[in-house]
Structures are given as C-alpha cells and as structure tokens.
Design an enzyme around this catalytic site. Sequence first.
Site, PDB file in Angstrom:
ATOM      1  N   HIS A  24     -18.284  -4.203  21.911  1.00 32.78           N
ATOM      2  CA  HIS A  24     -19.264  -4.700  22.878  1.00 32.78           C
ATOM      3  C   HIS A  24     -18.687  -5.737  23.859  1.00 32.78           C
ATOM      4  CE1 HIS A  24     -20.020  -7.625  19.715  1.00 32.78           C
ATOM      5  NE2 HIS A  24     -20.795  -6.834  19.024  1.00 32.78           N
ATOM      6  N   HIS A  78     -25.392  -7.418   6.473  1.00 32.76           N
ATOM      7  CA  HIS A  78     -25.573  -7.616   7.922  1.00 32.76           C
ATOM      8  C   HIS A  78     -26.031  -6.294   8.522  1.00 32.76           C
ATOM      9  CE1 HIS A  78     -24.876  -8.689  12.009  1.00 32.76           C
ATOM     10  NE2 HIS A  78     -23.598  -8.411  12.097  1.00 32.76           N
ATOM     11  N   GLU A  80     -25.748  -5.136  11.569  1.00 33.04           N
ATOM     12  CA  GLU A  80     -25.102  -4.576  12.769  1.00 33.04           C
ATOM     13  C   GLU A  80     -24.452  -3.247  12.375  1.00 33.04           C
ATOM     14  OE1 GLU A  80     -22.726  -7.218  15.185  1.00 33.04           O
ATOM     15  OE2 GLU A  80     -22.738  -5.771  16.839  1.00 33.04           O
ATOM     16  N   ASP A  82     -21.812  -1.593  12.760  1.00 27.23           N
ATOM     17  CA  ASP A  82     -20.464  -1.366  12.228  1.00 27.23           C
ATOM     18  C   ASP A  82     -20.439  -1.535  10.707  1.00 27.23           C
ATOM     19  OD1 ASP A  82     -21.029  -4.024  12.959  1.00 27.23           O
ATOM     20  OD2 ASP A  82     -18.921  -4.571  13.054  1.00 27.23           O
ATOM     21  N   HIS A 144     -23.305 -13.960  12.557  1.00 27.82           N
ATOM     22  CA  HIS A 144     -23.684 -14.276  13.922  1.00 27.82           C
ATOM     23  C   HIS A 144     -25.009 -13.641  14.331  1.00 27.82           C
ATOM     24  CE1 HIS A 144     -22.250 -10.355  15.890  1.00 27.82           C
ATOM     25  NE2 HIS A 144     -22.141 -10.167  14.613  1.00 27.82           N
ATOM     26  N   ASP A 163     -19.086 -10.634   8.536  1.00 25.10           N
ATOM     27  CA  ASP A 163     -18.331 -10.925   9.768  1.00 25.10           C
ATOM     28  C   ASP A 163     -17.600 -12.277   9.708  1.00 25.10           C
ATOM     29  OD1 ASP A 163     -18.838  -8.662  11.320  1.00 25.10           O
ATOM     30  OD2 ASP A 163     -20.716  -9.458  12.106  1.00 25.10           O
ATOM     31  N   TYR A 191     -11.231 -13.608  17.711  1.00 20.70           N
ATOM     32  CA  TYR A 191     -12.484 -13.204  17.056  1.00 20.70           C
ATOM     33  C   TYR A 191     -13.479 -14.367  17.076  1.00 20.70           C
ATOM     34  CZ  TYR A 191     -15.397 -11.254  13.273  1.00 20.70           C
ATOM     35  OH  TYR A 191     -16.430 -10.760  12.512  1.00 20.70           O
ATOM     36  N   HIS A 224     -14.037  -7.475   8.363  1.00 20.58           N
ATOM     37  CA  HIS A 224     -13.071  -7.048   9.388  1.00 20.58           C
ATOM     38  C   HIS A 224     -11.722  -7.699   9.090  1.00 20.58           C
ATOM     39  CE1 HIS A 224     -16.134  -5.244  11.929  1.00 20.58           C
ATOM     40  NE2 HIS A 224     -16.822  -6.372  11.960  1.00 20.58           N
TER      41      HIS A 224
HETATM   42 FE1  FEO Z   1     -21.789  -8.271  13.553  1.00 18.59          FE
HETATM   43 FE2  FEO Z   1     -19.034  -6.669  12.315  1.00 18.59          FE
HETATM   44  O1  FEO Z   1     -20.764  -6.821  12.996  1.00 18.59           O
END
Ligand code: FEO
Length: 397
Positions: A24, A78, A80, A82, A144, A163, A191, A224
């Site tokens: 993004h 989370h 999101e 991903d 986040h 994250d 990051y 990640h």
């Molecule tokens: Fe906030 Fe890795 O997604």
Amino acid sequence: MKALQISPNVYWVGAIDWNLRDFHGYATTRGTTYNAYLILGKKPTLIDTVKKAFYPEMLSRIKSVIDPKHIEIIISNHAEMDHSGALAQAVADFEPSAVYASTMGVKNLLAQLHPSFEIKAVKTGDKIDVGDDTLSFVEARMLHWPDSMLAYLEKEDVLFTNDVFGMHLATSHLFDDENDEQIWMQEARKYYANIILPYSDIVTRFLGQVQQMGLAPKIIAPDHGFIWRKDPSKIVRLYGDFAAQKPTNKAVVVYDTMWGSTEKMAQAIADGLRQGGTKVQLMSMHACHRSDVITELLDAGAILVGTPVLNSNMYPAMADVLCYLKGLKKKNLIGAAFGSYGWNGAPIDGLTKMLEEMGVEVVSPAVKCCFVPDEKMLAQCEELGKLVSQKLAEKVK
Ligand code: FEO
C-alpha cells in the site's frame, strides 16, 4: 514445502513473498514474508494465516507436520488481509473448534469476511488453554490497526507480535542471527517509518506496559521478516529509540523540478546546510520513492521542500510525497519551502502551509524564484540552508 521448528512445540508455517514490491504505497524492495505459526500439542493452534494467494504454501507447510484437520484453534491477531486473507479458507478446510480475535478484530473480520463461523473475542489478560501450554493475550490497539493483538505462549516463552517488531524482508533464513545486520537494520527502520511511525506515542506507552508486565520473551515471532531468538530485546530497544523521534543534525531536501531551476535551488540550499555542518540528504522525486523519503526523515531534524509551479499548483510528485508524509506524522522537524515559478508563485507558499499542517516548525518564508535562478538567488538559497542549519544546531545541542 516444510514447516520450520522455532521452539520445541512451535513451527513456522508461513509464506515468503519474494516479489512483493508495493505494500500500500510503500516500496518493499526486498519482498516480505507472511509468517504464521503452528503450536503443536493436545490442542493444535494456528496463529494467524497468510495473504490469500499464499494459502497453498501455508497449507503445504502445515501438512509437513500435522494433518490440518487436527487444528483445533485459530488465533487471528490482526484483521489486515496479509494475515487474515486466508482465514475463511483455513476455517472451511480445518474446521477448528474455535477462532479467536480481539474485540475490534471480531468487528473488522465480520465486516471483511461476512463469515458463517463464530469468532470469539479475547481481551488483554485473557488466557486460553492450548493443551500443553497457555496462550495469553495483549491488545495492541493502533499498533497499527484498532484490532492489533499479541499472543504469548507462556511455557515456551514465545511472543507472537503480528506486525509489531517486523520488517518487510523476504529471507530464506528465518532467524535474526542468520541475517545481515546492515540489511535488516535498513529494513527495520523503513518498516517503522512507513507503518508504525504515526503511532509512536502508543509505542512508547505500549513498551512501558510490556515492561510492567515483566514480559521479556525468549523468542519474538512477528508476522513479517525473521524471528528474534538471539537477542529479542534488540528490536524492543530499537522501537524505543524510533518512537522517541529524537532529531539529529540531519536535513532532508525533497524536491521536484521541471526545467532544472528548482533543482539548482535545492543544490544551493544543500550546500548552505553542509557549510553549516548539517548532514544533508538530497532527494529528487524523479529518482526517489516516497517511502525512502520518510525513512530518511526518521532520524532527521529538518525538512526542506521544493516545487516548480504547474497549472497554478505544486508539482504532482510533491503533492504525492507531502500527502504521504502528512499521514505519517513525523515529529520534531523544522523546515522551509522553496521553488521556481513563471508568473504565479502562490503555490510555493502552499508548500509552507502544508509543512505547517504537518506540524513542522517553519523557520523561514518560502524562497521563490521567477524562472531561472541567478547568482543572487542562489546565494539566497544558500543562506536559507545556513539558517536552517543554525536553527537545527540550536535544537539538537
Ligand atoms: Fe497490518 Fe502485516 O498487516
């Protein structure tokens, strides 16, 4: 594909996205990983899933250590995509007896997945029995997203941080001690600057809360990048430093140029800053990505922004980077604007206004040049650089 054992009963079953180049709006030049973890024992538990397209990779790794139908619990730390993108498919295939998320996670997952299965809410301090061990939860609202949550496996002393404490780095070697520090430090900074920075006050409070809880896990397992096993406290300390946003004697000059005039001004300003003893990073938006600009700003104390005027407006690339920077809310910057125009210099003042809206302490009116700068104008730009350098030296001494 195989799972990787990260502690006696915990396996990494995630996916490596070697080719991701845009997350993004953030240039992920070294790809990323979507880490998911499987806790084996009497109640096999999956922590997070992966981006939807990578479900077959996760499934294959799970199958290397267990029949996926034996998974009893899924935790979604989370919402999101991903991490939650493969959740519905995983629930349909594994038929777990329970799926857990934070209160906000339940709300967000319902709005995303419109699921036919139940998602149970957990909050900070809640614990669930995962067979031979206990998982406890720590909500991390706005780290986040409002739904972000951490899960702690008590006996094995593993903290699953989603994250938080991650980085976008595709790597075949999934532990901190197996990766080049020069590379990972760049990616950890990038990051933080691009994902976590706007929530720095929350980070500071959260680190205090974690310290109060006496949480110093043997392993930190983010979603990640790699897993911290050699020195997990290193990334915790780095987050403390990043969140403080202490300015250094460094300035970033961000500009775009049409016929080279604004670039000449940027170079003269950079020379003035250098003469004043300030470290300068000159970033043309023809050559640099917005996500590298905020990364350079992470430890900077000053920003200078320059634009030519096009159609009574700032240059599109400057609007892009300033919009991005505004959202990331970098603190403790001083700055000023500059640029070249033909017959309407007002849009350059618009840059000053944007700096103010970003919370930058503006130390000079914009330096504006009608068409091509002459020696006198370049000297004025140099003086602007010296002024910012002087003000910055006072601030960081
Ligand atoms: Fe906030 Fe890795 O997604």
